[in-house]
Design a protein around this motif. Structure first.
Motif, PDB file in Angstrom:
ATOM      1  N   MET A 157      37.157 -11.673  55.944  1.00 42.89           N
ATOM      2  CA  MET A 157      36.623 -11.229  54.664  1.00 42.89           C
ATOM      3  C   MET A 157      37.596 -10.240  54.028  1.00 42.89           C
ATOM      4  SD  MET A 157      33.013  -9.285  53.837  1.00 42.89           S
ATOM      5  CE  MET A 157      32.048 -10.674  54.384  1.00 42.89           C
ATOM      6  N   ALA A 158      37.845 -10.404  52.758  1.00 41.05           N
ATOM      7  CA  ALA A 158      38.784  -9.531  52.062  1.00 41.05           C
ATOM      8  C   ALA A 158      38.212  -8.125  51.945  1.00 41.05           C
ATOM      9  CB  ALA A 158      39.083 -10.102  50.676  1.00 41.05           C
ATOM     10  N   LEU A 159      39.103  -7.171  51.677  1.00 39.53           N
ATOM     11  CA  LEU A 159      38.681  -5.768  51.562  1.00 39.53           C
ATOM     12  C   LEU A 159      37.672  -5.582  50.438  1.00 39.53           C
ATOM     13  CD1 LEU A 159      39.009  -2.826  52.420  1.00 39.53           C
ATOM     14  CD2 LEU A 159      40.975  -2.665  50.860  1.00 39.53           C
ATOM     15  N   ASN A 160      37.893  -6.272  49.317  1.00 39.09           N
ATOM     16  CA  ASN A 160      36.946  -6.146  48.193  1.00 39.09           C
ATOM     17  C   ASN A 160      35.546  -6.618  48.590  1.00 39.09           C
ATOM     18  OD1 ASN A 160      38.867  -5.101  46.479  1.00 39.09           O
ATOM     19  ND2 ASN A 160      39.402  -7.084  45.564  1.00 39.09           N
ATOM     20  N   GLY A 161      35.496  -7.669  49.404  1.00 41.59           N
ATOM     21  CA  GLY A 161      34.201  -8.165  49.859  1.00 41.59           C
ATOM     22  C   GLY A 161      33.496  -7.160  50.751  1.00 41.59           C
ATOM     23  N   ILE A 162      34.271  -6.523  51.639  1.00 40.49           N
ATOM     24  CA  ILE A 162      33.690  -5.514  52.529  1.00 40.49           C
ATOM     25  C   ILE A 162      33.162  -4.332  51.723  1.00 40.49           C
ATOM     26  CG2 ILE A 162      34.213  -3.888  54.371  1.00 40.49           C
ATOM     27  CD1 ILE A 162      36.299  -5.893  55.382  1.00 40.49           C
ATOM     28  N   LEU A 163      33.982  -3.903  50.747  1.00 38.52           N
ATOM     29  CA  LEU A 163      33.541  -2.778  49.906  1.00 38.52           C
ATOM     30  C   LEU A 163      32.309  -3.149  49.084  1.00 38.52           C
ATOM     31  CD1 LEU A 163      36.990  -1.419  48.633  1.00 38.52           C
ATOM     32  CD2 LEU A 163      35.496  -0.427  50.380  1.00 38.52           C
ATOM     33  N   GLY A 164      32.246  -4.421  48.620  1.00 39.98           N
ATOM     34  CA  GLY A 164      31.077  -4.868  47.854  1.00 39.98           C
ATOM     35  C   GLY A 164      29.814  -4.859  48.703  1.00 39.98           C
ATOM     36  N   ASN A 165      29.985  -5.291  49.979  1.00 42.07           N
ATOM     37  CA  ASN A 165      28.832  -5.257  50.877  1.00 42.07           C
ATOM     38  C   ASN A 165      28.327  -3.828  51.070  1.00 42.07           C
ATOM     39  OD1 ASN A 165      29.092  -7.981  51.146  1.00 42.07           O
ATOM     40  ND2 ASN A 165      29.920  -7.935  53.236  1.00 42.07           N
ATOM     41  N   ALA A 166      29.269  -2.934  51.298  1.00 44.82           N
ATOM     42  CA  ALA A 166      28.891  -1.531  51.512  1.00 44.82           C
ATOM     43  C   ALA A 166      28.237  -0.945  50.266  1.00 44.82           C
ATOM     44  CB  ALA A 166      30.125  -0.718  51.897  1.00 44.82           C
ATOM     45  N   MET A 167      28.783  -1.283  49.102  1.00 43.87           N
ATOM     46  CA  MET A 167      28.235  -0.747  47.847  1.00 43.87           C
ATOM     47  C   MET A 167      26.805  -1.250  47.616  1.00 43.87           C
ATOM     48  SD  MET A 167      28.680   1.242  45.328  1.00 43.87           S
ATOM     49  CE  MET A 167      30.448   1.551  45.436  1.00 43.87           C
ATOM     50  N   SER A 168      26.555  -2.515  47.939  1.00 43.30           N
ATOM     51  CA  SER A 168      25.208  -3.050  47.759  1.00 43.30           C
ATOM     52  C   SER A 168      24.216  -2.315  48.653  1.00 43.30           C
ATOM     53  CB  SER A 168      25.184  -4.555  48.040  1.00 43.30           C
ATOM     54  OG  SER A 168      25.376  -4.822  49.413  1.00 43.30           O
ATOM     55  N   GLY A 169      24.645  -1.993  49.868  1.00 40.13           N
ATOM     56  CA  GLY A 169      23.773  -1.249  50.784  1.00 40.13           C
ATOM     57  C   GLY A 169      23.503   0.154  50.291  1.00 40.13           C
ATOM     58  N   ILE A 170      24.556   0.808  49.738  1.00 43.63           N
ATOM     59  CA  ILE A 170      24.381   2.165  49.219  1.00 43.63           C
ATOM     60  C   ILE A 170      23.415   2.161  48.034  1.00 43.63           C
ATOM     61  CG2 ILE A 170      25.548   4.055  48.032  1.00 43.63           C
ATOM     62  CD1 ILE A 170      28.023   3.442  49.732  1.00 43.63           C
ATOM     63  N   GLN A 171      23.573   1.208  47.137  1.00 42.69           N
ATOM     64  CA  GLN A 171      22.688   1.123  45.970  1.00 42.69           C
ATOM     65  C   GLN A 171      21.248   0.842  46.381  1.00 42.69           C
ATOM     66  OE1 GLN A 171      24.684  -1.925  43.726  1.00 42.69           O
ATOM     67  NE2 GLN A 171      25.993  -0.471  42.619  1.00 42.69           N
ATOM     68  N   ALA A 172      21.071  -0.032  47.365  1.00 47.60           N
ATOM     69  CA  ALA A 172      19.722  -0.317  47.845  1.00 47.60           C
ATOM     70  C   ALA A 172      19.108   0.916  48.494  1.00 47.60           C
ATOM     71  CB  ALA A 172      19.752  -1.480  48.844  1.00 47.60           C
ATOM     72  N   SER A 173      19.924   1.666  49.230  1.00 43.66           N
ATOM     73  CA  SER A 173      19.426   2.896  49.865  1.00 43.66           C
ATOM     74  C   SER A 173      19.046   3.935  48.821  1.00 43.66           C
ATOM     75  CB  SER A 173      20.482   3.464  50.814  1.00 43.66           C
ATOM     76  OG  SER A 173      20.755   2.568  51.860  1.00 43.66           O
ATOM     77  N   GLN A 174      19.803   4.013  47.740  1.00 45.76           N
ATOM     78  CA  GLN A 174      19.472   4.952  46.673  1.00 45.76           C
ATOM     79  C   GLN A 174      18.114   4.632  46.052  1.00 45.76           C
ATOM     80  OE1 GLN A 174      22.904   4.629  44.082  1.00 45.76           O
ATOM     81  NE2 GLN A 174      23.762   6.567  44.848  1.00 45.76           N
ATOM     82  N   LEU A 175      17.876   3.340  45.806  1.00 46.34           N
ATOM     83  CA  LEU A 175      16.581   2.945  45.257  1.00 46.34           C
ATOM     84  C   LEU A 175      15.455   3.247  46.239  1.00 46.34           C
ATOM     85  CD1 LEU A 175      17.344  -0.457  43.479  1.00 46.34           C
ATOM     86  CD2 LEU A 175      16.675   1.697  42.416  1.00 46.34           C
ATOM     87  N   GLY A 176      15.722   3.017  47.528  1.00 46.23           N
ATOM     88  CA  GLY A 176      14.721   3.316  48.539  1.00 46.23           C
ATOM     89  C   GLY A 176      14.393   4.795  48.588  1.00 46.23           C
ATOM     90  N   MET A 177      15.417   5.654  48.522  1.00 45.42           N
ATOM     91  CA  MET A 177      15.202   7.102  48.526  1.00 45.42           C
ATOM     92  C   MET A 177      14.453   7.550  47.267  1.00 45.42           C
ATOM     93  SD  MET A 177      18.901   8.348  50.014  1.00 45.42           S
ATOM     94  CE  MET A 177      18.508  10.088  49.809  1.00 45.42           C
ATOM     95  N   ARG A 178      14.783   6.927  46.147  1.00 45.65           N
ATOM     96  CA  ARG A 178      14.086   7.262  44.903  1.00 45.65           C
ATOM     97  C   ARG A 178      12.615   6.883  45.001  1.00 45.65           C
ATOM     98  NH1 ARG A 178      16.768   4.501  39.985  1.00 45.65           N
ATOM     99  NH2 ARG A 178      18.509   5.674  40.887  1.00 45.65           N
ATOM    100  N   SER A 179      12.358   5.719  45.629  1.00 42.50           N
ATOM    101  CA  SER A 179      10.972   5.290  45.792  1.00 42.50           C
ATOM    102  C   SER A 179      10.206   6.248  46.694  1.00 42.50           C
ATOM    103  CB  SER A 179      10.943   3.877  46.379  1.00 42.50           C
ATOM    104  OG  SER A 179       9.622   3.468  46.645  1.00 42.50           O
ATOM    105  N   VAL A 180      10.798   6.661  47.789  1.00 42.77           N
ATOM    106  CA  VAL A 180      10.147   7.601  48.708  1.00 42.77           C
ATOM    107  C   VAL A 180       9.910   8.940  48.018  1.00 42.77           C
ATOM    108  CG1 VAL A 180      10.445   8.907  50.844  1.00 42.77           C
ATOM    109  CG2 VAL A 180      11.049   6.485  50.768  1.00 42.77           C
ATOM    110  N   SER A 181      10.898   9.386  47.245  1.00 43.50           N
ATOM    111  CA  SER A 181      10.756  10.651  46.520  1.00 43.50           C
ATOM    112  C   SER A 181       9.592  10.597  45.534  1.00 43.50           C
ATOM    113  CB  SER A 181      12.058  10.968  45.779  1.00 43.50           C
ATOM    114  OG  SER A 181      11.913  12.136  44.991  1.00 43.50           O
ATOM    115  N   ASN A 182       9.471   9.474  44.809  1.00 45.89           N
ATOM    116  CA  ASN A 182       8.351   9.331  43.870  1.00 45.89           C
ATOM    117  C   ASN A 182       7.013   9.297  44.603  1.00 45.89           C
ATOM    118  OD1 ASN A 182       9.958   9.250  41.571  1.00 45.89           O
ATOM    119  ND2 ASN A 182      10.183   7.029  41.628  1.00 45.89           N
ATOM    120  N   ASN A 183       6.999   8.651  45.770  1.00 46.43           N
ATOM    121  CA  ASN A 183       5.757   8.587  46.540  1.00 46.43           C
ATOM    122  C   ASN A 183       5.293   9.969  46.965  1.00 46.43           C
ATOM    123  OD1 ASN A 183       5.747   5.796  46.352  1.00 46.43           O
ATOM    124  ND2 ASN A 183       6.764   5.501  48.312  1.00 46.43           N
ATOM    125  N   ILE A 184       6.236  10.792  47.395  1.00 45.12           N
ATOM    126  CA  ILE A 184       5.887  12.150  47.836  1.00 45.12           C
ATOM    127  C   ILE A 184       5.459  13.014  46.656  1.00 45.12           C
ATOM    128  CG2 ILE A 184       6.804  14.255  48.870  1.00 45.12           C
ATOM    129  CD1 ILE A 184       8.632  12.477  50.569  1.00 45.12           C
TER     130      ILE A 184
END
Length: 298
Positions: free
Chosen positions: A1-28
């Motif tokens: 897998m090319a470097l751009n693909g690896i970075l894209g995978n990591a970025m998608s995970g970071i963005q998903a984690s941000q949404l998850g944290m935002r959801s938890v924050s709103n719940n609290i």
């Protein structure tokens, strides 16, 4: 897998984690907010050509049990009905006073009978006769005052029915507007949980006024009916109407709660369709409970 693909995978995970944290924050932050329900982020695996390409946010889901919500609406209507009735009866009971209150209706009645008994011992005694007559008049005056209090409570209940009907119209109007927003957001795949939370908050308030049940449509719209099936809001909205009589007199001809269908202009009678909630309590107090108390007083 090319470097751009690896970075894209990591970025998608970071963005998903941000949404998850935002959801938890709103719940609290909104744990005690009326109508708010916990949200969660739905994730799905993303792939291309059989290779993993990170994660994708499928949507934000509001975690709510429709059966528990329906039970909550019914319980809210019954609780509001009992609370409204108890509040009016408690106020009237305060006016009657307790059985050992010398200045209350019962105390004055006891005093009148005692005076009559004393006058009966020596009917020729003028002072005793005057005292008995005075105590009887005091009892009648108190009964007359209480009768006026009953009429005042009936008038108040009548006015509160008018105010409650106005609030029902305001809630249905806002729900109709929220239906349009929910339909648009769902069609575009956007987050509609904010709209849904507001819908839930308004439903809770509406259930306090009258008994209702709701049906969520696939496009996010919310249809509202009374418990016996009279449609309040679906593809069109009912406009409720009620005119208070302006008097608590016993012979007054009180109006009924009617409604106009916005799409056709047809008029329907909703009085019998309202079986619980504050509006039903006020109608029962005005038409049944308070007149019965007045009859017993008479």
């Amino acid at each position: 897998m090319a470097l751009n693909g690896i970075l894209g995978n990591a970025m998608s995970g970071i963005q998903a984690s941000q949404l998850g944290m935002r959801s938890v924050s709103n719940n609290i932050a909104n744990v005690n907010t009326p109508g708010y329900a916990r949200t969660k982020v739905d994730l799905i695996a993303r792939s291309a050509g059989g290779m993993g390409m990170g994660v994708q946010v499928a949507g934000i889901t509001r975690v709510a049990d429709v059966f528990l919500q329906a039970a909550s609406l019914r319980a809210g209507s019954d609780a509001s009905r009992a609370t409204a009735s108890a509040a009016l009866l408690d106020r009237l009971q305060t006016q009657f006073g307790s059985t050992n209150d010398a200045g209350g209706l019962y105390g004055r009645l006891v005093q009148a009978f005692e005076s009559i008994g004393s006058a009966a011992v020596d009917p020729a005694e003028r002072v005793a006769r005057l005292s008995a007559a005075s105590d009887l008049q005091s009892f009648f005056d108190e009964a007359r005052r209480l009768s006026a209090e009953v009429r005042a409570l009936r008038n108040e209940a009548d006015r509160r029915i008018g105010g409650g009907v106005e609030r029902v119209n305001e809630i249905l109007t806002e729900l109709q507007s929220l239906n349009t927003q929910a339909q648009t957001l769902n069609a575009s795949g956007s987050d509609s949980t904010g709209v849904t939370n507001r819908q839930s908050e308004l439903l809770d308030e509406l259930s306090g006024l009258m008994d209702i049940r709701s049906e969520v449509q696939p496009d996010g719209r919310l249809f509202v009916r009374t418990e016996n099936g009279a449609a309040l809001l679906d593809n069109s909205r009912l406009q409720l109407s009620y005119v208070p009589s302006g008097t608590g007199a016993y012979g007054a001809d009180y109006g009924r709660i009617s409604a106009i269908v916005s799409s056709s202009g047809a008029t329907v009678d909703l009085t019998s369709s309202i079986r619980s909630g504050e509006l039903r309590a006020l109608m029962d107090m005005r038409d049944i409970e308070l007149p019965a108390i007045a009859a017993q007083l008479a």
